[in-house]
Design a protein around this motif. Sequence first.
Motif, PDB file in Angstrom:
ATOM      1  N   UNK A 228       0.835  -1.198   0.000  1.00 26.29           N
ATOM      2  CA  UNK A 228       0.000   0.000   0.000  1.00 26.29           C
ATOM      3  C   UNK A 228       0.872   1.250   0.000  1.00 26.29           C
ATOM      4  N   UNK A 229       0.403   2.261  -0.717  1.00 32.37           N
ATOM      5  CA  UNK A 229       1.118   3.532  -0.760  1.00 32.37           C
ATOM      6  C   UNK A 229       0.154   4.610  -1.247  1.00 32.37           C
ATOM      7  N   UNK A 230       0.699   5.798  -1.531  1.00 33.53           N
ATOM      8  CA  UNK A 230      -0.080   6.919  -2.036  1.00 33.53           C
ATOM      9  C   UNK A 230       0.387   7.260  -3.447  1.00 33.53           C
ATOM     10  N   UNK A 231      -0.542   7.787  -4.242  1.00 32.68           N
ATOM     11  CA  UNK A 231      -0.224   8.109  -5.631  1.00 32.68           C
ATOM     12  C   UNK A 231      -1.041   9.308  -6.092  1.00 32.68           C
ATOM     13  N   UNK A 232      -0.347  10.331  -6.588  1.00 33.57           N
ATOM     14  CA  UNK A 232      -0.990  11.451  -7.298  1.00 33.57           C
ATOM     15  C   UNK A 232      -2.181  12.027  -6.536  1.00 33.57           C
ATOM     16  N   UNK A 233      -1.896  12.444  -5.301  1.00 32.93           N
ATOM     17  CA  UNK A 233      -2.958  12.998  -4.460  1.00 32.93           C
ATOM     18  C   UNK A 233      -3.151  14.488  -4.718  1.00 32.93           C
ATOM     19  N   UNK A 234      -2.043  15.246  -4.837  1.00 32.15           N
ATOM     20  CA  UNK A 234      -2.143  16.686  -5.062  1.00 32.15           C
ATOM     21  C   UNK A 234      -1.115  17.122  -6.105  1.00 32.15           C
ATOM     22  N   UNK A 235      -1.411  18.222  -6.774  1.00 31.34           N
ATOM     23  CA  UNK A 235      -0.516  18.702  -7.833  1.00 31.34           C
ATOM     24  C   UNK A 235       0.863  19.117  -7.300  1.00 31.34           C
ATOM     25  N   UNK A 236       0.974  19.827  -6.164  1.00 32.20           N
ATOM     26  CA  UNK A 236       2.318  20.130  -5.657  1.00 32.20           C
ATOM     27  C   UNK A 236       3.120  18.874  -5.325  1.00 32.20           C
ATOM     28  N   UNK A 237       2.451  17.839  -4.840  1.00 29.46           N
ATOM     29  CA  UNK A 237       3.113  16.566  -4.554  1.00 29.46           C
ATOM     30  C   UNK A 237       3.682  15.964  -5.844  1.00 29.46           C
ATOM     31  N   UNK A 238       2.903  16.004  -6.927  1.00 25.53           N
ATOM     32  CA  UNK A 238       3.363  15.444  -8.205  1.00 25.53           C
ATOM     33  C   UNK A 238       4.575  16.208  -8.708  1.00 25.53           C
ATOM     34  N   UNK A 239       4.545  17.541  -8.557  1.00 23.89           N
ATOM     35  CA  UNK A 239       5.701  18.345  -8.964  1.00 23.89           C
ATOM     36  C   UNK A 239       6.929  17.993  -8.135  1.00 23.89           C
ATOM     37  N   UNK A 240       6.733  17.743  -6.847  1.00 19.18           N
ATOM     38  CA  UNK A 240       7.830  17.343  -5.956  1.00 19.18           C
ATOM     39  C   UNK A 240       8.419  16.009  -6.405  1.00 19.18           C
ATOM     40  N   UNK A 241       7.563  15.078  -6.756  1.00 20.52           N
ATOM     41  CA  UNK A 241       8.031  13.776  -7.228  1.00 20.52           C
ATOM     42  C   UNK A 241       8.863  13.933  -8.497  1.00 20.52           C
ATOM     43  N   UNK A 242       8.437  14.813  -9.387  1.00 22.10           N
ATOM     44  CA  UNK A 242       9.203  15.037 -10.621  1.00 22.10           C
ATOM     45  C   UNK A 242      10.591  15.573 -10.315  1.00 22.10           C
ATOM     46  N   UNK A 243      10.689  16.439  -9.312  1.00 21.61           N
ATOM     47  CA  UNK A 243      12.007  16.965  -8.930  1.00 21.61           C
ATOM     48  C   UNK A 243      12.889  15.876  -8.312  1.00 21.61           C
ATOM     49  N   UNK A 244      12.274  15.019  -7.507  1.00 23.13           N
ATOM     50  CA  UNK A 244      13.039  13.981  -6.813  1.00 23.13           C
ATOM     51  C   UNK A 244      13.409  12.809  -7.715  1.00 23.13           C
ATOM     52  N   UNK A 245      12.587  12.552  -8.731  1.00 23.14           N
ATOM     53  CA  UNK A 245      12.799  11.420  -9.636  1.00 23.14           C
ATOM     54  C   UNK A 245      12.777  11.923 -11.080  1.00 23.14           C
ATOM     55  N   UNK A 246      13.784  12.698 -11.465  1.00 23.98           N
ATOM     56  CA  UNK A 246      13.729  13.382 -12.765  1.00 23.98           C
ATOM     57  C   UNK A 246      13.730  12.444 -13.970  1.00 23.98           C
ATOM     58  N   UNK A 247      14.192  11.224 -13.797  1.00 22.81           N
ATOM     59  CA  UNK A 247      14.241  10.304 -14.951  1.00 22.81           C
ATOM     60  C   UNK A 247      12.993   9.435 -15.066  1.00 22.81           C
ATOM     61  N   UNK A 248      12.087   9.524 -14.111  1.00 25.94           N
ATOM     62  CA  UNK A 248      10.880   8.692 -14.152  1.00 25.94           C
ATOM     63  C   UNK A 248       9.886   9.241 -15.165  1.00 25.94           C
ATOM     64  N   UNK A 249       9.174   8.322 -15.818  1.00 24.14           N
ATOM     65  CA  UNK A 249       8.194   8.718 -16.829  1.00 24.14           C
ATOM     66  C   UNK A 249       7.013   9.453 -16.204  1.00 24.14           C
ATOM     67  N   UNK A 250       6.641   9.083 -14.991  1.00 20.91           N
ATOM     68  CA  UNK A 250       5.503   9.671 -14.289  1.00 20.91           C
ATOM     69  C   UNK A 250       5.589   9.196 -12.842  1.00 20.91           C
ATOM     70  N   UNK A 251       4.623   9.586 -12.035  1.00 22.86           N
ATOM     71  CA  UNK A 251       4.631   9.232 -10.611  1.00 22.86           C
ATOM     72  C   UNK A 251       4.607   7.715 -10.432  1.00 22.86           C
TER      73      UNK A 251
END
Length: 429
Positions: A228-251
């Motif tokens: 179990x985990x969390x996925x794509x809950x809020x837009x600022x969170x998604x932007x944070x994930x992009x910064x932390x995982x720059x090579x990932x295709x998406x969250x």
Amino acid sequence: MKQYLLLGQTLSFSGNPLLAPWENVTHHNSAGGVLITGDRITAVDNADTQKRAHPDATIVDYGDALIHAGFVDAHMHYPQTRMIASWGKQLIDWLNTYTFPEESRFGDRAYADAVAADTLDLALAHGTTTLTSFCTIHPESVDAFFGAAAQRNMAVVAGKTCMDRNAPDTLVDTVKSAYDDSKALLEKWHGKGRATYAITPRFSPTSTPDQLQTLGDLWAENPDCLMQTHLSEQLPEIAWVKDLYPTSRDYLDTYETHGLLGAKGLYGHSIYLEPREIDRLAEVGAAVVHCPTSNTFIGSGLCDVLGLARAGVAMGLATDTGGGSSFSMLRTMAAAYEIGQLRGDVLHAAQLMWLATEGSAATLHKSGQIGHLGTGAMADITVLDLAATPLIAQRVNSAENVWDQLFPTIMMGDDRSIKDVWVAGSRVT
């Protein structure tokens, strides 16, 4: 063996009303009977038929109340019980201001025991017979939750929440401790009694790639567990994930790359999904858990329940306490209805009840075992008073059918609407 025969209106399902016409898969009996033998449901039929067939059963007559499967909450945080309804923050600030300070207390076993007991008793008082909970990084928090559930003979899912960055020092573990603690807890609790273990990375921002990978390895070693985990809950969170995982295709790719995408995966929220993410969730058979009261309370957004279901994604429903502002699955269904209205998708009462029982049970891979009013299921049963308050009662007085009776309770009901609860064949209220 002791037998009980519960009499009243009954509601059950033979299919998914999000995908089939709800009238075809929803079954209501205005004079039904549910036979409990030991801890199981052994028959669901007309009341008169049941009384003739089982004359020695102890009868519990609920009159016009509605008997249905106990509610199944597919995503919540029991360590947040005492900070429920905290004011005025969105996700990241809310975690830092309220959640993390409270979760830091759960290394104290006595405190964890007290909150676990309160949480499970509150759930039962609201008609919820199964909880799926995140714990904290502390093994004590996991032991407390599973121990309290065992005392009540409740089916539960839980796991140690793992975080090795972007959290206070009091809540940070390591790659090694995440694996070692989770493995030890899994071996201690998974499959024991009614307990199911879920490997639990909080979400990608609070785990390094190495920690996600070691948890993915643990899941591969124990594929019968949930994750179990969390996925794509809020837009600022998604932007944070992009910064932390720059090579990932998406969250979702931050999980998929590290072995954390699979059929037994539970992905809470999932509001802002890309087409690739939807396709992959459907392809692997993973589940999205809709948390509507939380999504509105902390301003997250509007989940596309019907769209995801029609795309082939399994859907469950959850309170997400304490981001969610209620333990009540009735209030949760009401919020799901309201979100559907805002999206232009009107969910019928039958669809809402299915999500809160059968749908959530399916996401936990427990179809036919819990959340099901049918032969062979565990006798986890909730009985609803459909006229629990004067406001609801006056509406029901003009009802033309059971749906007119039930919908006001979904929209305006609370713990006062819970007439009775049974867990594993034992009456608990």
